[in-house]
Design a protein around this motif. Sequence first.
Motif, short mmCIF file in Angstrom:
data_model
loop_
_atom_site.label_atom_id
_atom_site.label_comp_id
_atom_site.label_asym_id
_atom_site.label_seq_id
_atom_site.Cartn_x
_atom_site.Cartn_y
_atom_site.Cartn_z
N GLN A 140 0.83 -1.20 0.00
CA GLN A 140 0.00 0.00 0.00
C GLN A 140 0.87 1.25 0.00
OE1 GLN A 140 -2.57 0.67 3.40
NE2 GLN A 140 -4.08 1.66 2.12
N LYS A 141 0.56 2.16 -0.89
CA LYS A 141 1.30 3.42 -0.97
C LYS A 141 0.94 4.28 0.26
CE LYS A 141 2.91 2.98 -5.25
NZ LYS A 141 2.76 3.40 -6.56
N ILE A 142 1.88 5.13 0.64
CA ILE A 142 1.69 5.98 1.81
C ILE A 142 0.48 6.88 1.65
CG2 ILE A 142 2.72 7.80 3.23
CD1 ILE A 142 5.48 6.59 2.48
N ASN A 143 0.29 7.46 0.46
CA ASN A 143 -0.86 8.33 0.25
C ASN A 143 -2.18 7.56 0.38
OD1 ASN A 143 -0.13 7.12 -2.39
ND2 ASN A 143 -1.82 8.37 -3.18
N GLU A 144 -2.21 6.31 -0.07
CA GLU A 144 -3.42 5.50 0.06
C GLU A 144 -3.72 5.22 1.53
OE1 GLU A 144 -2.09 2.19 -2.23
OE2 GLU A 144 -2.70 3.08 -4.14
N PHE A 145 -2.67 4.93 2.29
CA PHE A 145 -2.83 4.68 3.72
C PHE A 145 -3.41 5.90 4.42
CE2 PHE A 145 -1.05 5.00 8.04
CZ PHE A 145 -1.59 3.85 8.60
N HIS A 146 -2.86 7.09 4.12
CA HIS A 146 -3.37 8.32 4.74
C HIS A 146 -4.80 8.60 4.30
CE1 HIS A 146 0.89 9.10 5.66
NE2 HIS A 146 0.43 9.86 6.63
N ALA A 147 -5.12 8.41 3.03
CA ALA A 147 -6.48 8.65 2.53
C ALA A 147 -7.47 7.70 3.19
CB ALA A 147 -6.53 8.51 1.02
N ASP A 148 -7.03 6.46 3.44
CA ASP A 148 -7.89 5.48 4.09
C ASP A 148 -8.20 5.84 5.54
OD1 ASP A 148 -7.98 3.99 1.79
OD2 ASP A 148 -6.62 2.42 2.49
N MET A 149 -7.42 6.77 6.09
CA MET A 149 -7.66 7.18 7.47
C MET A 149 -8.97 7.96 7.60
SD MET A 149 -5.24 5.92 9.26
CE MET A 149 -5.48 6.80 10.77
N GLY A 150 -9.57 8.31 6.49
CA GLY A 150 -10.89 8.89 6.58
C GLY A 150 -11.09 10.24 5.94
N GLY A 151 -10.11 10.76 5.25
CA GLY A 151 -10.30 12.08 4.68
C GLY A 151 -10.09 12.16 3.18
N GLY A 152 -9.79 11.02 2.57
CA GLY A 152 -9.50 11.05 1.14
C GLY A 152 -8.30 11.94 0.88
N CYS A 153 -8.25 12.51 -0.30
CA CYS A 153 -7.13 13.39 -0.68
C CYS A 153 -7.05 14.61 0.23
CB CYS A 153 -7.25 13.82 -2.14
SG CYS A 153 -7.17 12.43 -3.29
N GLU A 154 -8.20 15.01 0.78
CA GLU A 154 -8.24 16.18 1.66
C GLU A 154 -7.50 15.94 2.98
OE1 GLU A 154 -10.85 14.93 0.04
OE2 GLU A 154 -11.36 16.56 -1.32
N THR A 155 -7.13 14.69 3.27
CA THR A 155 -6.33 14.42 4.46
C THR A 155 -5.04 15.21 4.41
OG1 THR A 155 -7.23 12.18 4.58
CG2 THR A 155 -5.19 12.59 5.79
N CYS A 156 -4.48 15.35 3.21
CA CYS A 156 -3.20 16.04 3.05
C CYS A 156 -3.28 17.30 2.19
CB CYS A 156 -2.17 15.10 2.42
SG CYS A 156 -1.86 13.61 3.40
N HIS A 157 -4.23 17.32 1.25
CA HIS A 157 -4.31 18.43 0.30
C HIS A 157 -5.55 19.29 0.54
CE1 HIS A 157 -1.15 16.57 -2.07
NE2 HIS A 157 -1.83 15.45 -2.11
N LYS A 158 -5.35 20.60 0.55
CA LYS A 158 -6.48 21.53 0.69
C LYS A 158 -7.37 21.37 -0.53
CE LYS A 158 -7.56 26.31 1.70
NZ LYS A 158 -6.99 27.64 1.99
N ASP A 159 -8.63 21.19 -0.32
CA ASP A 159 -9.62 20.99 -1.39
C ASP A 159 -9.27 19.79 -2.28
OD1 ASP A 159 -11.03 23.25 -0.50
OD2 ASP A 159 -9.76 24.58 -1.70
N GLY A 160 -8.43 18.88 -1.78
CA GLY A 160 -8.10 17.66 -2.51
C GLY A 160 -7.09 17.83 -3.62
N ALA A 161 -6.55 19.03 -3.80
CA ALA A 161 -5.59 19.29 -4.87
C ALA A 161 -4.25 19.74 -4.28
CB ALA A 161 -6.12 20.36 -5.81
N PRO A 162 -3.15 19.27 -4.85
CA PRO A 162 -1.83 19.68 -4.35
C PRO A 162 -1.61 21.19 -4.44
CG PRO A 162 -1.62 17.89 -5.94
CD PRO A 162 -3.04 18.35 -5.99
N SER A 163 -0.95 21.75 -3.45
CA SER A 163 -0.60 23.17 -3.50
C SER A 163 0.60 23.35 -4.41
CB SER A 163 -0.29 23.69 -2.10
OG SER A 163 0.88 23.08 -1.58
N SER A 164 0.81 24.54 -4.87
CA SER A 164 1.92 24.79 -5.81
C SER A 164 3.28 24.74 -5.12
CB SER A 164 1.73 26.14 -6.51
OG SER A 164 1.72 27.18 -5.55
N ASP A 165 3.32 25.05 -3.82
CA ASP A 165 4.60 25.10 -3.13
C ASP A 165 4.79 24.01 -2.06
OD1 ASP A 165 2.84 25.98 -1.18
OD2 ASP A 165 3.70 28.00 -1.03
N GLY A 166 3.78 23.21 -1.81
CA GLY A 166 3.88 22.12 -0.83
C GLY A 166 3.78 22.55 0.62
N VAL A 167 3.59 23.84 0.87
CA VAL A 167 3.56 24.35 2.25
C VAL A 167 2.35 23.79 3.01
CG1 VAL A 167 3.32 26.42 3.68
CG2 VAL A 167 4.90 26.41 1.75
#
Length: 117
Positions: A28-55
Amino acid sequence: MSKKLLSALFGASLAALAMSPAAFAADQKINEFHADMGGGCETCHKDGAPSSDGVYEFQQCQSCHGPLADMDAVHKPHDGKLQCNDCHKVHDEVVGQRPTCEGCHDDGRTAEKILGK
């Protein structure tokens, strides 16, 4: 419920799951593991989309895992110099995979030498 309490609960859940070998598939990829924690892409990304600078993503990492300055000997020297995604390629690495020092350092450094393991 406050953001700090939610973050603490999320972090505790993540830690408990990470300690359980059955918590994730071996590949399992790390991003899949985090998304499975219950927030989907929004677990790490604002509005589910990567930021331009990663901040934003860096802040999300720290909200659960803590700041680099509070981590082990490998992470501390990178505080203020790198963001988590500079080393951890969460869309490419599987859970448990660790980046190597040799990716940036060509002087023979390894995590094992630095941490004495």
